[in-house]
Design a protein around this motif. Structure first.
Motif, PDB file in Angstrom:
ATOM      1  N   THR A  74      -0.320  -4.027  -5.441  1.00  0.00           N
ATOM      2  CA  THR A  74       0.023  -2.824  -4.676  1.00  0.00           C
ATOM      3  C   THR A  74      -1.087  -1.803  -4.898  1.00  0.00           C
ATOM      4  O   THR A  74      -1.401  -1.475  -6.039  1.00  0.00           O
ATOM      5  CB  THR A  74       1.351  -2.210  -5.151  1.00  0.00           C
ATOM      6  OG1 THR A  74       2.427  -3.097  -4.851  1.00  0.00           O
ATOM      7  CG2 THR A  74       1.592  -0.863  -4.467  1.00  0.00           C
ATOM      8  N   ARG A  75      -1.671  -1.350  -3.802  1.00  0.00           N
ATOM      9  CA  ARG A  75      -2.709  -0.320  -3.915  1.00  0.00           C
ATOM     10  C   ARG A  75      -2.047   1.040  -3.776  1.00  0.00           C
ATOM     11  O   ARG A  75      -1.486   1.351  -2.730  1.00  0.00           O
ATOM     12  CB  ARG A  75      -3.775  -0.509  -2.838  1.00  0.00           C
ATOM     13  CG  ARG A  75      -4.900   0.540  -2.923  1.00  0.00           C
ATOM     14  CD  ARG A  75      -6.024   0.213  -1.956  1.00  0.00           C
ATOM     15  NE  ARG A  75      -6.737  -0.999  -2.336  1.00  0.00           N
ATOM     16  CZ  ARG A  75      -7.694  -1.062  -3.241  1.00  0.00           C
ATOM     17  NH1 ARG A  75      -8.081   0.050  -3.864  1.00  0.00           N
ATOM     18  NH2 ARG A  75      -8.292  -2.207  -3.506  1.00  0.00           N
ATOM     19  N   LEU A  76      -2.104   1.827  -4.836  1.00  0.00           N
ATOM     20  CA  LEU A  76      -1.472   3.142  -4.860  1.00  0.00           C
ATOM     21  C   LEU A  76      -2.535   4.226  -4.915  1.00  0.00           C
ATOM     22  O   LEU A  76      -3.433   4.182  -5.757  1.00  0.00           O
ATOM     23  CB  LEU A  76      -0.550   3.272  -6.079  1.00  0.00           C
ATOM     24  CG  LEU A  76       0.097   4.646  -6.284  1.00  0.00           C
ATOM     25  CD1 LEU A  76       1.085   4.937  -5.158  1.00  0.00           C
ATOM     26  CD2 LEU A  76       0.789   4.731  -7.637  1.00  0.00           C
ATOM     27  N   THR A  77      -2.425   5.178  -4.014  1.00  0.00           N
ATOM     28  CA  THR A  77      -3.318   6.332  -3.997  1.00  0.00           C
ATOM     29  C   THR A  77      -2.486   7.589  -4.193  1.00  0.00           C
ATOM     30  O   THR A  77      -1.522   7.821  -3.463  1.00  0.00           O
ATOM     31  CB  THR A  77      -4.080   6.427  -2.671  1.00  0.00           C
ATOM     32  OG1 THR A  77      -4.819   5.211  -2.477  1.00  0.00           O
ATOM     33  CG2 THR A  77      -5.032   7.611  -2.676  1.00  0.00           C
ATOM     34  N   VAL A  78      -2.854   8.374  -5.203  1.00  0.00           N
ATOM     35  CA  VAL A  78      -2.166   9.632  -5.487  1.00  0.00           C
ATOM     36  C   VAL A  78      -3.115  10.776  -5.155  1.00  0.00           C
ATOM     37  O   VAL A  78      -4.163  10.916  -5.785  1.00  0.00           O
ATOM     38  CB  VAL A  78      -1.709   9.717  -6.948  1.00  0.00           C
ATOM     39  CG1 VAL A  78      -0.921  11.004  -7.184  1.00  0.00           C
ATOM     40  CG2 VAL A  78      -0.865   8.502  -7.325  1.00  0.00           C
ATOM     41  N   LEU A  79      -2.753  11.561  -4.154  1.00  0.00           N
ATOM     42  CA  LEU A  79      -3.629  12.649  -3.691  1.00  0.00           C
ATOM     43  C   LEU A  79      -3.356  13.956  -4.436  1.00  0.00           C
ATOM     44  O   LEU A  79      -2.226  14.200  -4.868  1.00  0.00           O
ATOM     45  CB  LEU A  79      -3.429  12.851  -2.177  1.00  0.00           C
ATOM     46  CG  LEU A  79      -3.705  11.613  -1.314  1.00  0.00           C
ATOM     47  CD1 LEU A  79      -3.361  11.916   0.131  1.00  0.00           C
ATOM     48  CD2 LEU A  79      -5.156  11.189  -1.458  1.00  0.00           C
ATOM     49  N   THR A 133       0.354  11.184 -10.907  1.00  0.00           N
ATOM     50  CA  THR A 133      -0.866  11.977 -11.088  1.00  0.00           C
ATOM     51  C   THR A 133      -2.046  11.218 -10.480  1.00  0.00           C
ATOM     52  O   THR A 133      -1.981  10.001 -10.284  1.00  0.00           O
ATOM     53  CB  THR A 133      -1.144  12.235 -12.577  1.00  0.00           C
ATOM     54  OG1 THR A 133      -1.475  10.996 -13.206  1.00  0.00           O
ATOM     55  CG2 THR A 133       0.065  12.844 -13.264  1.00  0.00           C
ATOM     56  N   SER A 134      -3.122  11.927 -10.228  1.00  0.00           N
ATOM     57  CA  SER A 134      -4.293  11.293  -9.596  1.00  0.00           C
ATOM     58  C   SER A 134      -4.874  10.188 -10.482  1.00  0.00           C
ATOM     59  O   SER A 134      -5.460   9.223  -9.972  1.00  0.00           O
ATOM     60  CB  SER A 134      -5.358  12.342  -9.284  1.00  0.00           C
ATOM     61  OG  SER A 134      -5.758  13.025 -10.468  1.00  0.00           O
ATOM     62  N   HIS A 188       0.856  -1.185   0.000  1.00  0.00           N
ATOM     63  CA  HIS A 188       0.000   0.000   0.000  1.00  0.00           C
ATOM     64  C   HIS A 188       0.892   1.235   0.000  1.00  0.00           C
ATOM     65  O   HIS A 188       1.942   1.242   0.656  1.00  0.00           O
ATOM     66  CB  HIS A 188      -0.895   0.056   1.241  1.00  0.00           C
ATOM     67  CG  HIS A 188      -1.777  -1.141   1.391  1.00  0.00           C
ATOM     68  ND1 HIS A 188      -3.027  -1.227   0.827  1.00  0.00           N
ATOM     69  CD2 HIS A 188      -1.577  -2.317   2.038  1.00  0.00           C
ATOM     70  CE1 HIS A 188      -3.564  -2.399   1.121  1.00  0.00           C
ATOM     71  NE2 HIS A 188      -2.711  -3.076   1.854  1.00  0.00           N
ATOM     72  N   LYS A 189       0.471   2.260  -0.746  1.00  0.00           N
ATOM     73  CA  LYS A 189       1.228   3.506  -0.719  1.00  0.00           C
ATOM     74  C   LYS A 189       0.301   4.666  -1.018  1.00  0.00           C
ATOM     75  O   LYS A 189      -0.534   4.588  -1.935  1.00  0.00           O
ATOM     76  CB  LYS A 189       2.366   3.498  -1.737  1.00  0.00           C
ATOM     77  CG  LYS A 189       3.272   4.732  -1.627  1.00  0.00           C
ATOM     78  CD  LYS A 189       4.511   4.597  -2.449  1.00  0.00           C
ATOM     79  CE  LYS A 189       5.399   5.834  -2.280  1.00  0.00           C
ATOM     80  NZ  LYS A 189       5.924   5.936  -0.890  1.00  0.00           N
ATOM     81  N   VAL A 190       0.455   5.727  -0.254  1.00  0.00           N
ATOM     82  CA  VAL A 190      -0.241   6.982  -0.495  1.00  0.00           C
ATOM     83  C   VAL A 190       0.822   8.033  -0.775  1.00  0.00           C
ATOM     84  O   VAL A 190       1.786   8.160  -0.020  1.00  0.00           O
ATOM     85  CB  VAL A 190      -1.102   7.403   0.715  1.00  0.00           C
ATOM     86  CG1 VAL A 190      -1.800   8.730   0.418  1.00  0.00           C
ATOM     87  CG2 VAL A 190      -2.118   6.323   1.058  1.00  0.00           C
TER      88      VAL A 190
END
Lengths: 118, 114
Positions: free
Chosen positions: A113-118, A82-83, A10-12
């Motif tokens: 891998t769950r990637l979240t781009v804020l 990017t988002s 997981h990554k934010v």
């Protein structure tokens, strides 16, 4: 189960930052792949590798680069996140790709891998 | 243009009954077809495959049928069990040097009710 691990799981991160995802295999398979999974799209191929230092683009490669310096590791880099790159990323491996023997062409997937781009 | 289509986003069946998941393709160069099962928060798991030289492949409760003239394949699960509840992806590959590129459908969510 095929020996495939992905890190991080997981990554934010924030828009504009570089991100590298790692795929590691213990099967000594020649082919490795990066996919992304998004609602309504299934799995889409980003890049793939057919050997050390041998890589090529998939259908959604814009904004991504890859590297493979060792048989067991395949890295996916988002140079400037990017988002729209918020997604779940899967690595896959296969023993071969053009052998004509389907059993060796089957791809086996890592845990993602769950990637979240804020 | 979507080359592999799973037209049913979801399917609900009773435990013990048959589940039939369908998949259509448009590329006549595809010669190897696979089904994957995916649980939430896990990677897709290979389930069963079929080569274009066959029209049926069976593995325990799972059977895949291929109709090349109709460009259609289906996955039969008999009997269905609650643990079969997952998203099922159909995938296809083929076409000479492009064998290694899998094209996936969007998936069908199967729910097996106890």
């Amino acid at each position: 189960d095929a020996g495939i691990t992905q890190s991080p799981r997981h990554k934010v991160t924030e828009t504009g930052t570089p991100v590298t995802l790692r795929c590691h295999q213990t099967e000594n398979h020649r082919y490795m792949y990066w996919y992304r999974q998004d609602p309504g799209h299934g799995l889409r191929l980003i890049h793939y590798s057919y050997g050390v230092k041998d890589t090529d683009k998939g259908e959604v490669s814009d904004g991504y680069s890859v590297s493979r310096s060792k048989t067991e590791d395949f890295l996916l880099t988002l140079e400037s996140a990017t988002s729209s790159q918020t997604s779940v990323y899967f690595c896959a491996i296969s023993e071969s790709g053009t052998s004509g023997v389907p059993s060796t062409d089957t791809q086996y997937f890592g845990p993602g891998t769950r990637l979240t781009v804020l | 243009d979507q080359q592999v289509k799973q037209n049913s986003p979801s399917l609900s069946v009773q435990e013990g009954r048959i589940s039939i998941l369908n998949c259509d393709y448009t590329n006549s160069m595809f010669d190897y077809f696979l089904w994957y099962k995916k649980y939430p928060a896990e990677g897709p798991t290979f389930l069963i495959s079929i080569s274009s030289i066959k029209d049926k492949n069976e593995d325990g409760r799972f059977t895949v049928f291929l109709n090349k003239s109709a460009k259609h394949l289906s996955l039969h699960i008999v009997p269905s069990q609650p643990g079969d509840s997952a998203v099922y992806f159909c995938a296809a590959t083929g076409g000479g040097g492009s064998n290694y590129k899998l094209t996936f459908g969007k998936g069908t969510l199967l729910t097996v009710n106890p």
